[in-house]
Motif scaffolding. Structure first.
Motif, PDB file in Angstrom:
ATOM      1  N   ALA A  64       0.838  -1.206   0.000  1.00  0.00           N
ATOM      2  CA  ALA A  64       0.000   0.000   0.000  1.00  0.00           C
ATOM      3  C   ALA A  64       0.872   1.255   0.000  1.00  0.00           C
ATOM      4  N   LEU A 119      -3.282  -8.253  -5.930  1.00  0.00           N
ATOM      5  CA  LEU A 119      -3.260  -7.463  -4.697  1.00  0.00           C
ATOM      6  C   LEU A 119      -4.547  -7.663  -3.906  1.00  0.00           C
ATOM      7  N   CYS A 123      -6.042  -2.643  -1.933  1.00  0.00           N
ATOM      8  CA  CYS A 123      -4.907  -2.109  -2.692  1.00  0.00           C
ATOM      9  C   CYS A 123      -5.266  -1.931  -4.160  1.00  0.00           C
TER      10      CYS A 123
END
Length: 193
Positions: A64, A119, A123
């Motif tokens: 992130a 992800l 994210c």
């Protein structure tokens, strides 16, 4: 007390965090998101695995942070290149040339790897949001030029730009690619008015 390699503890911590992000970026680009683990990133940065957790609670938190930093750097470059450009055509030129310069510097590799990565949903959503914010100046300039469907036009120009960035990353001269891309873009936008 551990040794610090900066004038202050705060500077030392900032350097350590930056080293972890650089290491994670390298691993992400080379091996993909799944390889970005605390052990791998710590080893690549020259830090103990336990040190990783002083900066990030998890691999997802590091990814992130990488997402944010990757787009922030690119957006800053874009904003600087557009500063003082009032005409939409000049903003289009500046946007395209800056994107190609960033591609030549390898700045797009982390974002590209993140777009392909598996992800966590949070994210992925943030990557998409940041990607849209990154292209907002391009959309704005295209809308001012006046094609019938500015959003679709921007999406299509994004495809052209992606091909141009790939060419630059494959070794083509950014100036030559920029001139060719802009010539195609000007012709296309002229035909859509």
């Amino acid at each position: 007390m551990p040794k610090i390699s900066a004038a202050t503890v705060a500077e030392h911590r900032a350097q350590q965090r930056a080293a972890l992000i650089r290491a994670a970026t390298d691993i992400l680009v080379e091996q993909g998101a799944a390889a970005v683990t605390p052990a791998a990133v710590g080893a690549r940065a020259g830090l103990a695995r336990s040190s990783f957790y002083q900066y990030f609670p998890s691999s997802a938190a590091l990814l992130a942070a990488l997402v944010e930093e990757s787009f922030t750097a690119a957006n800053t470059s874009i904003a600087e290149s557009l500063e003082g450009e009032a005409e939409p055509a000049a903003r289009l030129d500046a946007f395209i040339r800056t994107e190609l310069r960033l591609a030549a510097q390898g700045m797009h590799r982390p974002a590209a790897a993140l777009m392909r990565a598996d992800l966590p949903r949070e994210c992925r959503d943030r990557v998409e949001e940041l990607h849209q914010l990154h292209y907002a100046p391009l959309l704005s300039a295209i809308a001012e030029v006046g094609p019938v469907n500015p959003r679709l036009t921007t999406q299509l120009v994004g495809g052209l730009l992606q091909a141009a960035m790939n060419a630059v990353e494959d070794g083509a001269d950014p100036g030559d690619v920029g001139e060719h891309t802009l010539a195609l873009l000007r012709l296309g936008l002229h035909g859509l008015r």
